[in-house]
Design an enzyme around this catalytic site. Structure first.
Site, PDB file in Angstrom:
ATOM      1  N   ARG A  49       0.756  -1.188   0.213  1.00 37.24           N
ATOM      2  CA  ARG A  49       0.010   0.016  -0.101  1.00 37.24           C
ATOM      3  C   ARG A  49       0.821   1.459   0.123  1.00 37.24           C
ATOM      4  O   ARG A  49       2.224   1.267   0.041  1.00 37.24           O
ATOM      5  CB  ARG A  49      -0.836   0.038   1.048  1.00 37.24           C
ATOM      6  CG  ARG A  49      -0.081  -0.377   2.307  1.00 37.24           C
ATOM      7  CD  ARG A  49      -0.870   0.378   3.572  1.00 37.24           C
ATOM      8  NE  ARG A  49      -0.850   1.857   3.595  1.00 37.24           N
ATOM      9  CZ  ARG A  49       0.135   2.488   3.808  1.00 37.24           C
ATOM     10  NH1 ARG A  49       1.404   2.060   4.082  1.00 37.24           N
ATOM     11  NH2 ARG A  49       0.202   3.933   3.491  1.00 37.24           N
ATOM     12  N   ARG A  86      -5.465  -0.877  -8.552  1.00 40.14           N
ATOM     13  CA  ARG A  86      -6.006   0.289  -7.653  1.00 40.14           C
ATOM     14  C   ARG A  86      -6.050   1.517  -8.235  1.00 40.14           C
ATOM     15  O   ARG A  86      -5.193   2.179  -8.425  1.00 40.14           O
ATOM     16  CB  ARG A  86      -4.481   0.421  -6.437  1.00 40.14           C
ATOM     17  CG  ARG A  86      -5.094   0.956  -5.108  1.00 40.14           C
ATOM     18  CD  ARG A  86      -5.507   0.088  -4.253  1.00 40.14           C
ATOM     19  NE  ARG A  86      -6.365   0.588  -2.869  1.00 40.14           N
ATOM     20  CZ  ARG A  86      -5.872   0.802  -1.900  1.00 40.14           C
ATOM     21  NH1 ARG A  86      -4.664   0.931  -1.897  1.00 40.14           N
ATOM     22  NH2 ARG A  86      -6.904   1.404  -1.180  1.00 40.14           N
ATOM     23  N   ASP A 228      -3.026  10.666  -2.836  1.00 41.71           N
ATOM     24  CA  ASP A 228      -2.805   9.625  -3.660  1.00 41.71           C
ATOM     25  C   ASP A 228      -3.242  10.120  -5.069  1.00 41.71           C
ATOM     26  O   ASP A 228      -2.746   9.439  -6.243  1.00 41.71           O
ATOM     27  CB  ASP A 228      -3.972   8.464  -3.437  1.00 41.71           C
ATOM     28  CG  ASP A 228      -3.643   7.563  -2.142  1.00 41.71           C
ATOM     29  OD1 ASP A 228      -3.212   6.477  -2.396  1.00 41.71           O
ATOM     30  OD2 ASP A 228      -3.769   7.907  -1.126  1.00 41.71           O
TER      31      ASP A 228
END
Length: 342
Positions: A49, A86, A228
């Site tokens: 992650r 993702r 992100d």
């Protein structure tokens, strides 16, 4: 490929290994990653992650698979499968775009290996520059609050927001770091608390709902988070709960900083409404699982809403601290994020 070691990724005997971030802090477990299916599983279960790390792991695996003899067609398919693993983290897309260009070269194996290793070294350097720019904004005797995990576990280097905290700590400016536990998966409580302890940075762990009370008491001097994705208007997608902190910071007139590499910027994304937000499993909210075991506290049939990320509007952000420098709200109004950053 040469041996490589970062906090969360390593290559030994031409095999990619990932540090299982779901097992931390109780267990430091390295898991092999021999193929695309295994890496996709590791990414989707959050064993891997952090936006920069996801992109690097995918790039390194493609290079290793090329060395093992996969064809250009097979690698192209692998690349697109990894791209879908993702959707919110734009670093993955940016890294894979560069790997796709390398794949098109006549000597594609060497090109892929070279590009993957270059991405790792670039990320390390980006983290150092972010830390330097960010630490200059930290005042002496600061009590800082951070959310989720943005350190060496999430990058190839010292991290983004945590890298800033580390550099400021090295300069003697940090009195205290408040660490949000970061529900529902507790990346703050499990990962950031562990990292800060390893780095010797003084911290206290809090429940997410305690942040407002601390701000009201004057116990927080600034908030530092990662990102992100940064849209063309300056909106930022980050771990769920970031937006709440930004609203609280705005009300209490506390600086709210976003630390990220320029590769997190997506000029093709007009604003936060265009950022895809991943929805995750209900079980993450109805209970908790980890190396410590499993516990369910909600009714078995409880209805759950579980977005992995939220979007913080640019109007709530005091500064975007990038490796290229500090972007101010005025810079954003003048359109700095409308074009590719260099």
């Amino acid at each position: 490929m040469q041996t490589l070691n970062t906090t969360s990724l390593k290559i030994v005997d031409n095999q990619l290994w990932i540090l299982d971030q779901q097992a931390l802090p109780q267990e430091k477990c390295w898991r092999p990653c021999p193929d695309v299916a295994s890496l996709v599983e590791h990414i989707q279960t959050l064993r891997v992650r952090g936006a920069p790390l996801i992109g690097l792991s995918a790039s390194l695996l493609l290079a290793l698979l090329a060395e093992k003899g996969l064809s250009q067609a097979e690698l192209a398919q692998a690349l697109e499968t990894l791209r879908a693993s993702r959707p919110t983290a734009v670093n993955l897309m940016n890294n894979l775009d560069r790997m796709k260009l390398a794949l098109a070269q006549p000597q594609f194996v060497a090109a892929l290996v070279q590009e993957a290793l270059r991405l790792v070294e670039e990320d390390r350097a980006l983290c150092e520059r972010i830390a330097d720019h960010g630490a200059a904004l930290v005042k002496p005797n600061s009590r800082l609050l951070t959310h989720c995990n943005t350190g060496g576990l999430a990058t190839a280097g010292i991290g983004t927001a945590i890298g800033v905290l580390l550099r400021a700590h090295q300069q003697g400016k940090v009195t205290q770091v408040w660490v949000d536990e970061t529900r529902p998966l507790l990346q703050g409580g499990r990962l950031t608390a562990w990292e800060l302890g390893e780095l010797g940075i003084p911290y206290q762990l809090i429940c997410d709902s305690m942040a407002a009370s601390l701000m009201a008491q004057g116990q927080v001097d600034a908030i530092w988070v990662g990102a992100d994705r940064i849209a063309a208007n300056g909106d930022v997608a980050n771990k769920i709960g970031t937006y709440s902190l930004a609203v609280l910071a705005h009300y209490h007139q506390i600086p709210f900083y976003v630390a990220a590499p320029h590769t997190t910027h997506d000029p093709a994304c007009p604003d936060g409404r265009a950022i895809p937000i991943e929805q995750r499993a209900a079980a993450e909210v109805t209970g908790v699982s980890g190396s410590f075991g499993h516990c369910q506290w909600a009714p078995q049939n409880a209805a759950v809403y579980n977005p992995a990320f939220d979007v913080t509007p640019a109007a709530l952000i005091s500064g975007w601290v990038l490796d290229t420098g500090v972007v101010t709200p005025q810079d954003v109004k003048e359109g700095i994020f409308q074009n590719t950053l260099k």
